[in-house]
Every structure is written in C-alpha cells, then in structure tokens.
Write a protein that holds these residues in place. Structure first.
Motif, PDB file in Angstrom:
ATOM      1  N   SER A  38       0.822  -1.213   0.000  1.00  0.00           N
ATOM      2  CA  SER A  38       0.000   0.000   0.000  1.00  0.00           C
ATOM      3  C   SER A  38       0.853   1.259   0.000  1.00  0.00           C
ATOM      4  CB  SER A  38      -0.932   0.016   1.210  1.00  0.00           C
ATOM      5  OG  SER A  38      -1.834  -1.044   1.135  1.00  0.00           O
ATOM      6  N   LEU A  41       2.418   1.619  -3.479  1.00  0.00           N
ATOM      7  CA  LEU A  41       1.422   2.106  -4.446  1.00  0.00           C
ATOM      8  C   LEU A  41       1.092   3.576  -4.212  1.00  0.00           C
ATOM      9  CD1 LEU A  41      -0.989  -0.939  -4.655  1.00  0.00           C
ATOM     10  CD2 LEU A  41       0.528  -0.087  -6.451  1.00  0.00           C
ATOM     11  N   GLN A  42       1.006   3.981  -2.961  1.00  0.00           N
ATOM     12  CA  GLN A  42       0.720   5.378  -2.645  1.00  0.00           C
ATOM     13  C   GLN A  42       1.830   6.288  -3.177  1.00  0.00           C
ATOM     14  OE1 GLN A  42      -2.103   6.467  -1.361  1.00  0.00           O
ATOM     15  NE2 GLN A  42      -1.470   8.579  -1.404  1.00  0.00           N
ATOM     16  N   TYR A  44       3.873   5.603  -5.618  1.00  0.00           N
ATOM     17  CA  TYR A  44       3.778   5.536  -7.081  1.00  0.00           C
ATOM     18  C   TYR A  44       2.736   6.528  -7.598  1.00  0.00           C
ATOM     19  CZ  TYR A  44       2.499   3.632 -11.657  1.00  0.00           C
ATOM     20  OH  TYR A  44       2.199   3.487 -12.979  1.00  0.00           O
ATOM     21  N   TYR A  45       1.529   6.488  -7.031  1.00  0.00           N
ATOM     22  CA  TYR A  45       0.465   7.365  -7.519  1.00  0.00           C
ATOM     23  C   TYR A  45       0.728   8.831  -7.185  1.00  0.00           C
ATOM     24  CZ  TYR A  45      -2.169   3.349  -9.001  1.00  0.00           C
ATOM     25  OH  TYR A  45      -2.559   2.206  -9.640  1.00  0.00           O
ATOM     26  N   LEU A  46       1.298   9.111  -6.023  1.00  0.00           N
ATOM     27  CA  LEU A  46       1.641  10.496  -5.701  1.00  0.00           C
ATOM     28  C   LEU A  46       2.683  11.034  -6.666  1.00  0.00           C
ATOM     29  CD1 LEU A  46       1.757  10.465  -1.807  1.00  0.00           C
ATOM     30  CD2 LEU A  46       0.109  11.662  -3.249  1.00  0.00           C
ATOM     31  N   GLU A  47       3.677  10.214  -6.977  1.00  0.00           N
ATOM     32  CA  GLU A  47       4.718  10.617  -7.919  1.00  0.00           C
ATOM     33  C   GLU A  47       4.126  10.844  -9.306  1.00  0.00           C
ATOM     34  OE1 GLU A  47       8.497  11.742  -9.034  1.00  0.00           O
ATOM     35  OE2 GLU A  47       7.728  11.371  -7.040  1.00  0.00           O
ATOM     36  N   LEU A  48       3.227   9.969  -9.691  1.00  0.00           N
ATOM     37  CA  LEU A  48       2.595  10.075 -11.003  1.00  0.00           C
ATOM     38  C   LEU A  48       1.732  11.330 -11.099  1.00  0.00           C
ATOM     39  CD1 LEU A  48       2.022   8.732 -13.742  1.00  0.00           C
ATOM     40  CD2 LEU A  48       0.142   7.520 -12.647  1.00  0.00           C
ATOM     41  N   GLU A  49       1.001  11.641 -10.030  1.00  0.00           N
ATOM     42  CA  GLU A  49       0.052  12.747 -10.062  1.00  0.00           C
ATOM     43  C   GLU A  49       0.669  14.092  -9.698  1.00  0.00           C
ATOM     44  OE1 GLU A  49      -2.950  11.298  -7.478  1.00  0.00           O
ATOM     45  OE2 GLU A  49      -3.712   9.875  -8.951  1.00  0.00           O
ATOM     46  N   LYS A  56       2.320   7.913 -17.009  1.00  0.00           N
ATOM     47  CA  LYS A  56       2.382   6.579 -16.424  1.00  0.00           C
ATOM     48  C   LYS A  56       3.529   5.802 -17.060  1.00  0.00           C
ATOM     49  CE  LYS A  56      -0.457   2.552 -15.515  1.00  0.00           C
ATOM     50  NZ  LYS A  56      -1.802   1.977 -15.609  1.00  0.00           N
TER      51      LYS A  56
END
Length: 63
Positions: A38, A41-42, A44-49, A56
């Motif tokens: 978790s 993934l958090q 990853y998504y924070l870096e992406l956004e 992506k």
C-alpha cells in the motif's frame, strides 16, 4: 481473470512481499506485506500525479 496465469503473476509479486521482511509492526504484523504494498502504491500514484508532465509510461520506465 485467467487462473492459468495466476502462478506466473504470483511469482512477480514475491519480491514485493520481501519489502516488509525486517519490520516489527506489533499488532499489524500479519498485514506487513499489504502495508508495504500500500505504501509503495501510494508513493507511485503520488509521484505520477504530482507532476503533470510525467506520464504513467515514464514511471513504468523508471521502475
């Protein structure tokens, strides 16, 4: 979901379960693998956004 490739996908996840190997989390010790996943993934998504120019595909290439 095809069950025929379940074993192959599980092999790819095995290194992720090692993320929490050395942690002592007390009461949530049985969930350390899911906590580690978790957090990963958090991040990853924070870096992406966080960067609108980053795609992506950029993150996938970095990893």
């Amino acid at each position: 979901m095809k069950w025929s490739d379940f074993g192959e996908r599980n092999k790819r996840l095995n290194p992720l379960w090692n993320l929490g190997a050395g942690m002592n989390l007390g009461e949530i010790q049985p969930y350390k693998e899911m906590v580690s996943l978790s957090v990963l993934l958090q991040v990853y998504y924070l870096e992406l956004e966080s960067n609108e120019r980053r795609s992506k595909e950029d993150i996938i290439e970095l990893t």
